[in-house]
Design an enzyme around this catalytic site. Sequence first.
Site, mmCIF file in Angstrom:
data_model
loop_
_atom_site.group_PDB
_atom_site.id
_atom_site.type_symbol
_atom_site.label_atom_id
_atom_site.label_comp_id
_atom_site.label_asym_id
_atom_site.label_seq_id
_atom_site.Cartn_x
_atom_site.Cartn_y
_atom_site.Cartn_z
ATOM 1 N N LYS A 53 6.721 -2.552 -2.045
ATOM 2 C CA LYS A 53 5.989 -1.394 -3.018
ATOM 3 C C LYS A 53 6.428 -0.076 -2.762
ATOM 4 C CE LYS A 53 2.062 -3.874 -4.719
ATOM 5 N NZ LYS A 53 0.457 -4.054 -4.194
ATOM 6 N N GLN A 97 -4.449 -2.031 -0.631
ATOM 7 C CA GLN A 97 -3.959 -3.268 -0.839
ATOM 8 C C GLN A 97 -5.089 -4.438 -0.422
ATOM 9 O OE1 GLN A 97 -0.790 -4.164 -1.699
ATOM 10 N NE2 GLN A 97 -1.589 -6.267 -1.633
ATOM 11 N N ASP A 120 -3.829 1.027 -9.717
ATOM 12 C CA ASP A 120 -3.752 -0.478 -9.828
ATOM 13 C C ASP A 120 -4.881 -0.967 -11.213
ATOM 14 O OD1 ASP A 120 -2.875 -2.333 -8.224
ATOM 15 O OD2 ASP A 120 -3.966 -2.133 -6.282
#
Length: 283
Positions: A53, A97, A120
Amino acid sequence: MTAELIDGKKIAARIKEDLKKEAEELKAKGIHPVLAAVLVGEDPASKKYIASKEKTCEAIGINSIGYKLPKSASQKEIIELVDTLNADSRVNGILVQLPLPKGLNEKEIMSRISPDKDVDGIGPHALGRLVLDDPGFIPCTPHGVMKMIEAYNITPYGKHAVIVGRSVIVGKPLALLLLRKNATVTMCHSKTSNLKEECLRADILCVAVGKAEMITGDMVKEGAVVIDIGVNVTSDGKLVGDVDFDTAKERAAYITPVPGGAGPMTIAMLMYNTVLAAKMRCS
Ligand code: NDP
């Protein structure tokens, strides 16, 4: 029949090219997209995802700031970091994460991310907006699936979509997105008693379980679209999906590969949401 491959890598590359231009335009207006990426612990897969990412951010022109906390980090410490990032006006997007180390309350941490930085798209605010069909951050993996389908001119309208897996990050939001496009949706999970029959009814079959090659060709309807979201590492170190690619491709009309399907699309849609967050700041 041998299925046409849905090339997630190629579609993701196109999306990232467009985002790069958008990021440049924003910078010309003095707005620098910034993603704060929080990694807790040393999980090798999570470290790989974060590295990937960060690399993509760099390629697009998004400034990514990494925050690495030890596995021993407490709930309170992580929440304090999220609060600090929420209050930092330079940060547009916050990514924590998952999965977090055992013992931490993921739901509380994800809910703490400010709705305007939840790139997200899996916090309660974003998911609520999805249910209401209101605009907002769409969870990255299901959004990526919809973009892949769209890129191949596959219309869910009137089709029967079957989703195997009902997680909050993939299965449930994907069902809502397919409903939004007027598919008739069936959700399957570990308690579904007739999985093969359900799968055989699917015009569009999406699988997000986390069990290597569990969906075999005999579970795929002739001419179906097969979207494999699973990521599994076999004992000999090979990366495979939840679908047995070799047998499924003989029955499907379209199929996504693993790797090179949902994975690159997920990262592209995270970048999309981060640029969107930066744009929202100036609107
Ligand atoms: P979860 O573990 O959260 O959910 C798995 C789902 O599969 C659950 O709903 C579970 O049912 C269901 N399930 C388990 N066993 C069976 C079975 N035998 N038959 C039918 N359903 C079953 O997983 P995630 O959604 O987080 O991830 C799923 C997969 O997708 C993983 O391989 C993950 O790595 C991958 N993934 C890939 C991404 C990408 O970018 N490519 C992004 C996110 C995930 P129940 O609810 O009843 O327990």
